[in-house]
Design a protein around this motif. Sequence first.
Motif, PDB file in Angstrom:
ATOM      1  N   LEU A  40      75.742   5.243  49.551  1.00  0.00           N
ATOM      2  CA  LEU A  40      76.365   4.256  50.422  1.00  0.00           C
ATOM      3  C   LEU A  40      75.415   3.910  51.564  1.00  0.00           C
ATOM      4  CD1 LEU A  40      79.981   5.685  50.513  1.00  0.00           C
ATOM      5  CD2 LEU A  40      79.189   3.637  49.339  1.00  0.00           C
ATOM      6  N   PRO A  41      75.504   2.686  52.076  1.00  0.00           N
ATOM      7  CA  PRO A  41      74.564   2.260  53.113  1.00  0.00           C
ATOM      8  C   PRO A  41      74.733   3.006  54.430  1.00  0.00           C
ATOM      9  CG  PRO A  41      76.143   0.512  52.599  1.00  0.00           C
ATOM     10  CD  PRO A  41      76.401   1.641  51.665  1.00  0.00           C
ATOM     11  N   TRP A  42      73.655   3.053  55.197  1.00  0.00           N
ATOM     12  CA  TRP A  42      73.630   3.649  56.524  1.00  0.00           C
ATOM     13  C   TRP A  42      74.138   2.616  57.510  1.00  0.00           C
ATOM     14  CZ3 TRP A  42      73.318   8.231  58.593  1.00  0.00           C
ATOM     15  CH2 TRP A  42      72.947   8.380  59.923  1.00  0.00           C
ATOM     16  N   CYS A  43      75.042   2.977  58.385  1.00  0.00           N
ATOM     17  CA  CYS A  43      75.674   2.028  59.298  1.00  0.00           C
ATOM     18  C   CYS A  43      74.753   1.575  60.425  1.00  0.00           C
ATOM     19  CB  CYS A  43      76.933   2.644  59.895  1.00  0.00           C
ATOM     20  SG  CYS A  43      78.166   3.077  58.651  1.00  0.00           S
ATOM     21  N   GLY A  44      73.837   2.454  60.844  1.00  0.00           N
ATOM     22  CA  GLY A  44      72.954   2.086  61.956  1.00  0.00           C
ATOM     23  C   GLY A  44      73.760   1.829  63.212  1.00  0.00           C
ATOM     24  N   ASN A  45      73.543   0.662  63.850  1.00  0.00           N
ATOM     25  CA  ASN A  45      74.266   0.375  65.084  1.00  0.00           C
ATOM     26  C   ASN A  45      75.499  -0.497  64.838  1.00  0.00           C
ATOM     27  OD1 ASN A  45      73.007  -2.043  64.561  1.00  0.00           O
ATOM     28  ND2 ASN A  45      72.399  -2.414  66.667  1.00  0.00           N
ATOM     29  N   SER A  46      76.018  -0.490  63.615  1.00  0.00           N
ATOM     30  CA  SER A  46      77.228  -1.250  63.291  1.00  0.00           C
ATOM     31  C   SER A  46      78.423  -0.324  63.159  1.00  0.00           C
ATOM     32  CB  SER A  46      77.054  -1.990  61.965  1.00  0.00           C
ATOM     33  OG  SER A  46      76.023  -2.932  62.057  1.00  0.00           O
ATOM     34  N   SER A  47      79.573  -0.854  63.520  1.00  0.00           N
ATOM     35  CA  SER A  47      80.811  -0.114  63.361  1.00  0.00           C
ATOM     36  C   SER A  47      81.879  -1.119  62.932  1.00  0.00           C
ATOM     37  CB  SER A  47      81.194   0.553  64.674  1.00  0.00           C
ATOM     38  OG  SER A  47      82.289   1.412  64.489  1.00  0.00           O
ATOM     39  N   TYR A  48      82.586  -0.828  61.820  1.00  0.00           N
ATOM     40  CA  TYR A  48      83.591  -1.764  61.325  1.00  0.00           C
ATOM     41  C   TYR A  48      84.523  -1.084  60.336  1.00  0.00           C
ATOM     42  CZ  TYR A  48      80.293  -2.057  57.408  1.00  0.00           C
ATOM     43  OH  TYR A  48      79.443  -1.754  56.373  1.00  0.00           O
ATOM     44  N   GLN A  49      85.632  -1.766  60.080  1.00  0.00           N
ATOM     45  CA  GLN A  49      86.536  -1.370  59.004  1.00  0.00           C
ATOM     46  C   GLN A  49      86.959  -2.633  58.281  1.00  0.00           C
ATOM     47  OE1 GLN A  49      89.650   1.525  59.631  1.00  0.00           O
ATOM     48  NE2 GLN A  49      91.040   0.354  58.343  1.00  0.00           N
ATOM     49  N   TYR A  50      86.729  -2.655  56.964  1.00  0.00           N
ATOM     50  CA  TYR A  50      87.137  -3.763  56.109  1.00  0.00           C
ATOM     51  C   TYR A  50      88.186  -3.234  55.139  1.00  0.00           C
ATOM     52  CZ  TYR A  50      82.661  -5.884  57.566  1.00  0.00           C
ATOM     53  OH  TYR A  50      81.608  -6.387  58.287  1.00  0.00           O
ATOM     54  N   THR A  51      89.301  -3.946  55.026  1.00  0.00           N
ATOM     55  CA  THR A  51      90.355  -3.571  54.096  1.00  0.00           C
ATOM     56  C   THR A  51      90.406  -4.611  52.982  1.00  0.00           C
ATOM     57  OG1 THR A  51      91.608  -2.566  55.893  1.00  0.00           O
ATOM     58  CG2 THR A  51      92.810  -3.026  53.862  1.00  0.00           C
ATOM     59  N   SER A  59      99.010  -8.383  50.216  1.00  0.00           N
ATOM     60  CA  SER A  59     100.150  -7.481  50.325  1.00  0.00           C
ATOM     61  C   SER A  59      99.888  -6.108  49.709  1.00  0.00           C
ATOM     62  CB  SER A  59     101.386  -8.109  49.672  1.00  0.00           C
ATOM     63  OG  SER A  59     101.116  -8.407  48.324  1.00  0.00           O
ATOM     64  N   VAL A  60      98.932  -6.008  48.777  1.00  0.00           N
ATOM     65  CA  VAL A  60      98.645  -4.729  48.122  1.00  0.00           C
ATOM     66  C   VAL A  60      97.208  -4.319  48.435  1.00  0.00           C
ATOM     67  CG1 VAL A  60      98.508  -3.487  45.926  1.00  0.00           C
ATOM     68  CG2 VAL A  60     100.263  -5.243  46.258  1.00  0.00           C
ATOM     69  N   GLN A  61      97.078  -3.280  49.262  1.00  0.00           N
ATOM     70  CA  GLN A  61      95.756  -2.778  49.633  1.00  0.00           C
ATOM     71  C   GLN A  61      95.166  -1.991  48.467  1.00  0.00           C
ATOM     72  OE1 GLN A  61      95.541  -0.630  53.364  1.00  0.00           O
ATOM     73  NE2 GLN A  61      93.740   0.500  52.672  1.00  0.00           N
ATOM     74  N   VAL A  62      93.875  -2.286  48.132  1.00  0.00           N
ATOM     75  CA  VAL A  62      93.234  -1.588  47.016  1.00  0.00           C
ATOM     76  C   VAL A  62      91.971  -0.838  47.432  1.00  0.00           C
ATOM     77  CG1 VAL A  62      94.178  -3.121  45.260  1.00  0.00           C
ATOM     78  CG2 VAL A  62      91.972  -3.662  46.319  1.00  0.00           C
ATOM     79  N   GLY A  63      91.507  -1.031  48.674  1.00  0.00           N
ATOM     80  CA  GLY A  63      90.303  -0.330  49.101  1.00  0.00           C
ATOM     81  C   GLY A  63      90.015  -0.519  50.571  1.00  0.00           C
ATOM     82  N   VAL A  64      89.081   0.290  51.067  1.00  0.00           N
ATOM     83  CA  VAL A  64      88.681   0.199  52.465  1.00  0.00           C
ATOM     84  C   VAL A  64      87.237   0.673  52.605  1.00  0.00           C
ATOM     85  CG1 VAL A  64      89.568   2.489  53.096  1.00  0.00           C
ATOM     86  CG2 VAL A  64      89.368   0.733  54.845  1.00  0.00           C
ATOM     87  N   ASP A  65      86.465  -0.009  53.453  1.00  0.00           N
ATOM     88  CA  ASP A  65      85.115   0.414  53.852  1.00  0.00           C
ATOM     89  C   ASP A  65      85.144   0.689  55.340  1.00  0.00           C
ATOM     90  OD1 ASP A  65      84.153  -0.060  51.314  1.00  0.00           O
ATOM     91  OD2 ASP A  65      83.010  -1.852  51.841  1.00  0.00           O
ATOM     92  N   ILE A  66      84.655   1.859  55.742  1.00  0.00           N
ATOM     93  CA  ILE A  66      84.604   2.213  57.161  1.00  0.00           C
ATOM     94  C   ILE A  66      83.178   2.601  57.507  1.00  0.00           C
ATOM     95  CG2 ILE A  66      85.408   3.795  58.948  1.00  0.00           C
ATOM     96  CD1 ILE A  66      87.971   4.149  57.282  1.00  0.00           C
ATOM     97  N   CYS A  67      82.650   1.974  58.533  1.00  0.00           N
ATOM     98  CA  CYS A  67      81.320   2.297  59.032  1.00  0.00           C
ATOM     99  C   CYS A  67      81.455   2.639  60.503  1.00  0.00           C
ATOM    100  CB  CYS A  67      80.392   1.090  58.863  1.00  0.00           C
ATOM    101  SG  CYS A  67      78.824   1.483  58.100  1.00  0.00           S
ATOM    102  N   GLU A  68      80.906   3.786  60.900  1.00  0.00           N
ATOM    103  CA  GLU A  68      80.914   4.184  62.305  1.00  0.00           C
ATOM    104  C   GLU A  68      79.487   4.406  62.745  1.00  0.00           C
ATOM    105  OE1 GLU A  68      83.562   7.511  62.457  1.00  0.00           O
ATOM    106  OE2 GLU A  68      85.331   6.225  62.437  1.00  0.00           O
ATOM    107  N   CYS A  69      79.222   4.191  63.995  1.00  0.00           N
ATOM    108  CA  CYS A  69      77.879   4.221  64.569  1.00  0.00           C
ATOM    109  C   CYS A  69      77.033   5.378  64.039  1.00  0.00           C
ATOM    110  CB  CYS A  69      77.966   4.326  66.084  1.00  0.00           C
ATOM    111  SG  CYS A  69      78.929   3.017  66.836  1.00  0.00           S
TER     112      CYS A  69
END
Length: 92
Positions: A40-51, A59-69
């Motif tokens: 998985l990629p290195w977040c570096g100076n980015s922080s985010y959450q994509y659902t 209406s139906v969640q199937v995945g999530v990406d979380i990147c923290e500093c």
Amino acid sequence: MKTPVMLAALGLVAGLALGCGGVDADSDGQDNLASREDALPWCGNSSYQYTYFSDATYSVQVGVDICECNDSMRRSGRRTAFVQVDWEYVCF
């Protein structure tokens, strides 16, 4: 002067003829994507959450990406074209 080049070319041809760099004999030449694990990629100076959602109704969640500093991304589920940005910022 031409002898080293000819020897190198001959070595390359001999290596290919013996199977070096070719496809395994028991393989069909395709990757097994079901068991493949890419880093998985290195977040570096980015922080985010994509659902990610199954369709355009969101209406139906199937995945999530979380990147923290300064960490590696965490992923669960699967990615789709239907994505919501929950939060996103640049780390200092």
